[in-house]
Design a protein around this motif. Structure first.
Motif, short mmCIF file in Angstrom:
data_model
loop_
_atom_site.label_atom_id
_atom_site.label_comp_id
_atom_site.label_asym_id
_atom_site.label_seq_id
_atom_site.Cartn_x
_atom_site.Cartn_y
_atom_site.Cartn_z
N SER A 112 0.87 -1.16 0.00
CA SER A 112 0.00 0.00 0.00
C SER A 112 0.91 1.22 0.00
CB SER A 112 -0.89 -0.02 1.25
OG SER A 112 -1.63 1.18 1.32
N GLN A 129 1.25 4.89 -11.29
CA GLN A 129 0.42 4.99 -10.09
C GLN A 129 -0.94 5.58 -10.47
OE1 GLN A 129 2.45 7.14 -7.04
NE2 GLN A 129 0.72 7.11 -5.64
N PRO A 130 -2.06 4.86 -10.21
CA PRO A 130 -3.37 5.30 -10.65
C PRO A 130 -3.98 6.43 -9.82
CG PRO A 130 -3.56 3.24 -9.47
CD PRO A 130 -2.10 3.54 -9.57
N GLU A 131 -3.59 6.56 -8.55
CA GLU A 131 -4.11 7.60 -7.66
C GLU A 131 -3.14 7.80 -6.51
OE1 GLU A 131 -7.29 5.01 -5.16
OE2 GLU A 131 -7.84 5.48 -7.22
N CYS A 132 -3.40 8.80 -5.66
CA CYS A 132 -2.46 9.12 -4.56
C CYS A 132 -2.17 7.92 -3.66
CB CYS A 132 -3.01 10.26 -3.71
SG CYS A 132 -3.01 11.84 -4.57
N GLU A 133 -3.20 7.15 -3.36
CA GLU A 133 -3.00 5.92 -2.58
C GLU A 133 -3.31 4.75 -3.49
OE1 GLU A 133 -4.70 5.74 1.30
OE2 GLU A 133 -4.30 7.85 1.68
N ALA A 134 -2.37 3.82 -3.56
CA ALA A 134 -2.54 2.70 -4.49
C ALA A 134 -2.03 1.40 -3.88
CB ALA A 134 -1.78 2.99 -5.79
N MET A 143 2.17 11.12 -7.33
CA MET A 143 1.74 9.99 -8.16
C MET A 143 2.81 9.57 -9.16
SD MET A 143 -2.29 10.99 -8.67
CE MET A 143 -2.49 9.84 -9.97
N ASP A 144 4.06 9.49 -8.68
CA ASP A 144 5.13 9.08 -9.58
C ASP A 144 5.99 7.93 -9.02
OD1 ASP A 144 6.44 10.56 -7.62
OD2 ASP A 144 7.73 11.62 -9.02
N SER A 196 1.48 5.57 -0.76
CA SER A 196 0.83 6.87 -0.82
C SER A 196 1.87 7.89 -1.29
CB SER A 196 0.31 7.25 0.57
OG SER A 196 -0.25 8.53 0.54
N SER A 237 1.61 11.81 -3.16
CA SER A 237 0.76 12.85 -3.76
C SER A 237 1.21 13.24 -5.16
CB SER A 237 0.72 14.08 -2.85
OG SER A 237 2.02 14.60 -2.65
#
Length: 78
Positions: free
Chosen positions: A8, A34-39, A14-15, A10, A12
């Protein structure tokens, strides 16, 4: 034959680009974008053999910045 890990993350920016897993040796695995801030990511590493093994995991972003390492133990019973 393999050890499977769920990560998991996180970030921000997204890289997130790769995961670094250290055990008997260091293994670097490229991750999809990364599809979103938390992935959640799922990765696997070769089975290190029977016994108790220490694994450390960190992720690296596009700028080469590494996260803190998370360390745990895996016991392989064959």
């Amino acid at each position: 034959e393999r050890i499977y890990l769920e990560l998991s993350v996180s970030d921000s920016d997204m890289d997130i680009r790769r995961v670094v897993i250290r055990g008997k040796e260091e293994v670097c695995i490229a991750l999809p974008p990364q599809p979103e801030c938390e992935a959640l990511y799922y990765v696997s590493v070769p089975d290190p053999g029977k016994g108790k093994h220490r694994l450390s995991v960190s992720v690296e972003d596009g700028g080469g910045n590494r996260s803190n390492e998370v360390t745990g133990y895996v016991t392989v019973k064959q």
